[in-house]
Motif scaffolding. Sequence first.
Motif, mmCIF file in Angstrom:
data_model
loop_
_atom_site.group_PDB
_atom_site.id
_atom_site.type_symbol
_atom_site.label_atom_id
_atom_site.label_comp_id
_atom_site.label_asym_id
_atom_site.label_seq_id
_atom_site.Cartn_x
_atom_site.Cartn_y
_atom_site.Cartn_z
ATOM 1 N N ALA A 1 0.827 -1.202 0.000
ATOM 2 C CA ALA A 1 0.000 0.000 0.000
ATOM 3 C C ALA A 1 0.865 1.256 0.000
ATOM 4 C CB ALA A 1 -0.941 -0.007 1.199
ATOM 5 N N LYS A 2 1.907 1.257 0.798
ATOM 6 C CA LYS A 2 2.779 2.437 0.857
ATOM 7 C C LYS A 2 3.472 2.658 -0.478
ATOM 8 C CE LYS A 2 6.545 4.553 3.464
ATOM 9 N NZ LYS A 2 7.474 4.401 4.608
ATOM 10 N N ARG A 3 3.934 1.595 -1.088
ATOM 11 C CA ARG A 3 4.593 1.731 -2.382
ATOM 12 C C ARG A 3 3.640 2.266 -3.435
ATOM 13 N NH1 ARG A 3 6.471 -3.697 -5.093
ATOM 14 N NH2 ARG A 3 4.220 -3.816 -5.417
ATOM 15 N N GLU A 4 2.419 1.733 -3.463
ATOM 16 C CA GLU A 4 1.438 2.197 -4.449
ATOM 17 C C GLU A 4 1.007 3.634 -4.175
ATOM 18 O OE1 GLU A 4 0.547 0.358 -7.278
ATOM 19 O OE2 GLU A 4 2.283 -0.709 -6.450
ATOM 20 N N ARG A 5 0.957 4.009 -2.899
ATOM 21 C CA ARG A 5 0.633 5.393 -2.539
ATOM 22 C C ARG A 5 1.650 6.368 -3.148
ATOM 23 N NH1 ARG A 5 -1.849 7.804 1.630
ATOM 24 N NH2 ARG A 5 -2.085 5.859 2.815
ATOM 25 N N LEU A 6 2.936 6.063 -2.942
ATOM 26 C CA LEU A 6 3.984 6.942 -3.438
ATOM 27 C C LEU A 6 4.005 6.976 -4.961
ATOM 28 C CD1 LEU A 6 6.844 6.031 -0.933
ATOM 29 C CD2 LEU A 6 5.282 7.992 -0.868
ATOM 30 N N LEU A 7 3.736 5.835 -5.575
ATOM 31 C CA LEU A 7 3.684 5.789 -7.030
ATOM 32 C C LEU A 7 2.528 6.630 -7.551
ATOM 33 C CD1 LEU A 7 4.588 4.698 -9.762
ATOM 34 C CD2 LEU A 7 3.158 2.683 -9.351
ATOM 35 N N LEU A 8 1.360 6.517 -6.912
ATOM 36 C CA LEU A 8 0.210 7.313 -7.323
ATOM 37 C C LEU A 8 0.522 8.802 -7.212
ATOM 38 C CD1 LEU A 8 -2.745 7.805 -8.085
ATOM 39 C CD2 LEU A 8 -3.356 7.368 -5.676
ATOM 40 N N ALA A 9 1.134 9.214 -6.103
ATOM 41 C CA ALA A 9 1.482 10.621 -5.924
ATOM 42 C C ALA A 9 2.432 11.082 -7.022
ATOM 43 C CB ALA A 9 2.101 10.835 -4.547
ATOM 44 N N ASP A 10 3.424 10.257 -7.340
ATOM 45 C CA ASP A 10 4.386 10.627 -8.393
ATOM 46 C C ASP A 10 3.691 10.758 -9.750
ATOM 47 O OD1 ASP A 10 6.418 10.623 -6.546
ATOM 48 O OD2 ASP A 10 7.201 8.644 -7.118
ATOM 49 N N LEU A 11 2.799 9.839 -10.053
ATOM 50 C CA LEU A 11 2.095 9.872 -11.338
ATOM 51 C C LEU A 11 1.193 11.096 -11.441
ATOM 52 C CD1 LEU A 11 1.189 6.090 -11.670
ATOM 53 C CD2 LEU A 11 2.693 7.390 -13.200
ATOM 54 N N ALA B 1 -4.804 -3.509 3.875
ATOM 55 C CA ALA B 1 -6.044 -4.165 3.453
ATOM 56 C C ALA B 1 -6.923 -3.254 2.605
ATOM 57 C CB ALA B 1 -6.820 -4.633 4.692
ATOM 58 N N ALA B 2 -6.992 -1.972 2.974
ATOM 59 C CA ALA B 2 -7.932 -1.067 2.329
ATOM 60 C C ALA B 2 -7.346 -0.303 1.146
ATOM 61 C CB ALA B 2 -8.460 -0.057 3.358
ATOM 62 N N ASN B 3 -6.030 -0.144 1.123
ATOM 63 C CA ASN B 3 -5.447 0.776 0.143
ATOM 64 C C ASN B 3 -4.602 0.139 -0.945
ATOM 65 O OD1 ASN B 3 -6.584 3.146 1.140
ATOM 66 N ND2 ASN B 3 -4.950 3.421 2.651
ATOM 67 N N THR B 4 -4.184 -1.098 -0.780
ATOM 68 C CA THR B 4 -3.342 -1.712 -1.812
ATOM 69 C C THR B 4 -4.034 -1.696 -3.163
ATOM 70 O OG1 THR B 4 -2.202 -3.140 -0.221
ATOM 71 C CG2 THR B 4 -2.155 -3.816 -2.535
ATOM 72 N N VAL B 5 -5.246 -2.207 -3.217
ATOM 73 C CA VAL B 5 -5.991 -2.240 -4.472
ATOM 74 C C VAL B 5 -6.415 -0.839 -4.892
ATOM 75 C CG1 VAL B 5 -8.167 -2.972 -5.524
ATOM 76 C CG2 VAL B 5 -6.776 -4.610 -4.255
ATOM 77 N N GLU B 6 -6.890 -0.042 -3.934
ATOM 78 C CA GLU B 6 -7.333 1.327 -4.230
ATOM 79 C C GLU B 6 -6.235 2.117 -4.946
ATOM 80 O OE1 GLU B 6 -9.939 4.851 -3.704
ATOM 81 O OE2 GLU B 6 -10.287 2.689 -3.563
ATOM 82 N N VAL C 1 -0.628 -11.079 -4.542
ATOM 83 C CA VAL C 1 -1.471 -10.289 -3.635
ATOM 84 C C VAL C 1 -2.693 -9.771 -4.387
ATOM 85 C CG1 VAL C 1 -1.600 -8.132 -2.331
ATOM 86 C CG2 VAL C 1 0.363 -9.638 -2.043
ATOM 87 N N LEU C 2 -2.471 -9.223 -5.576
ATOM 88 C CA LEU C 2 -3.594 -8.705 -6.364
ATOM 89 C C LEU C 2 -4.548 -9.823 -6.769
ATOM 90 C CD1 LEU C 2 -1.875 -6.037 -8.671
ATOM 91 C CD2 LEU C 2 -3.077 -5.704 -6.502
ATOM 92 N N TRP C 3 -4.008 -10.988 -7.070
ATOM 93 C CA TRP C 3 -4.881 -12.114 -7.427
ATOM 94 C C TRP C 3 -5.721 -12.537 -6.237
ATOM 95 C CZ3 TRP C 3 -7.513 -14.322 -10.921
ATOM 96 C CH2 TRP C 3 -8.029 -15.608 -10.743
ATOM 97 N N ALA C 4 -5.132 -12.576 -5.056
ATOM 98 C CA ALA C 4 -5.881 -12.949 -3.858
ATOM 99 C C ALA C 4 -7.026 -11.970 -3.615
ATOM 100 C CB ALA C 4 -4.954 -12.993 -2.645
ATOM 101 N N ARG C 5 -6.762 -10.686 -3.814
ATOM 102 C CA ARG C 5 -7.819 -9.678 -3.646
ATOM 103 C C ARG C 5 -8.884 -9.834 -4.727
ATOM 104 N NH1 ARG C 5 -5.648 -5.588 -0.361
ATOM 105 N NH2 ARG C 5 -4.109 -6.615 0.977
ATOM 106 N N THR C 6 -8.450 -10.164 -5.934
ATOM 107 C CA THR C 6 -9.397 -10.353 -7.037
ATOM 108 C C THR C 6 -10.309 -11.538 -6.759
ATOM 109 O OG1 THR C 6 -7.806 -9.439 -8.626
ATOM 110 C CG2 THR C 6 -9.623 -10.742 -9.517
ATOM 111 N N GLU C 7 -9.726 -12.649 -6.319
ATOM 112 C CA GLU C 7 -10.527 -13.827 -5.978
ATOM 113 C C GLU C 7 -11.565 -13.499 -4.906
ATOM 114 O OE1 GLU C 7 -8.473 -18.063 -6.372
ATOM 115 O OE2 GLU C 7 -7.393 -16.740 -4.996
ATOM 116 N N LYS C 8 -11.129 -12.795 -3.887
ATOM 117 C CA LYS C 8 -12.002 -12.499 -2.747
ATOM 118 C C LYS C 8 -13.156 -11.581 -3.138
ATOM 119 C CE LYS C 8 -11.788 -10.960 2.069
ATOM 120 N NZ LYS C 8 -10.878 -10.471 3.157
ATOM 121 N N ALA C 9 -12.887 -10.632 -4.018
ATOM 122 C CA ALA C 9 -13.905 -9.630 -4.364
ATOM 123 C C ALA C 9 -14.612 -9.922 -5.679
ATOM 124 C CB ALA C 9 -13.253 -8.253 -4.435
#
Length: 210
Positions: free
Chosen positions: A5-15, A98-103, A130-138
């Motif tokens: 989540a932290k990595r994706e947060r920083l990437l989103l901010a950079d983009l 849990a809440a922000n990785t996919v977001e 990790v993304l596949w596990a979230r995809t399966e669950k949702a």
Amino acid sequence: MSTHAKRERLLLADLLEAAGPQAPTLCQGWTARDLAAHVVVRERRPDAAAGTLIGPLRGRRDRVTAEFTEKPYEELIQLIRTGPPRMSPFGLKQLDEAANTVEFYVHAEDVRRAQPDWSPRELDPVFADVLWARTEKAARMLGRKAPVGLVLRRPDGQTAVAHRGTPVVTVTGEPGELLLFAFGRQEAARVELEGEPDAIGRVTKAKLGM
């Protein structure tokens, strides 16, 4: 240790920073500024963000979001980059993950793939799992509005049923691509579709996702 989540947060901010406030996104009608305001309100104003799920609060959500949209763009990016306030539930590492990785992954791709020169990311195997596990669950929730049967399949053959019905469309791709497809970004997802042509046409135009 850094989390996904932290990595994706920083990437989103950079983009968002690189794209600029008026850049388009895959979120219909939203510029990069609109997307940045949405992310900040979601984390910092839960009283307003609840309007996404609770109808009577949508007016409040829209008013608060409009207020944040008027803030300097650089300030919005910095609020995303620094994360939620200390007392926010999102400040808890486990909840953030849990809440922000996919977001954040989806919104980062909303920015990236709306640009004319975008190129796909090569995700490391751990993050892909990790993304596949979230995809399966949702999957069932994301595919509940599919007009036909919908199956999501990884190249290695692992599958998740997103919607039961006939005819069936099978969508094959890497986990990140399947997640984007299931979140309603069908046109931007690099996947292969199998099924009757009419069924494929219907599912690619359906309002999938949250």
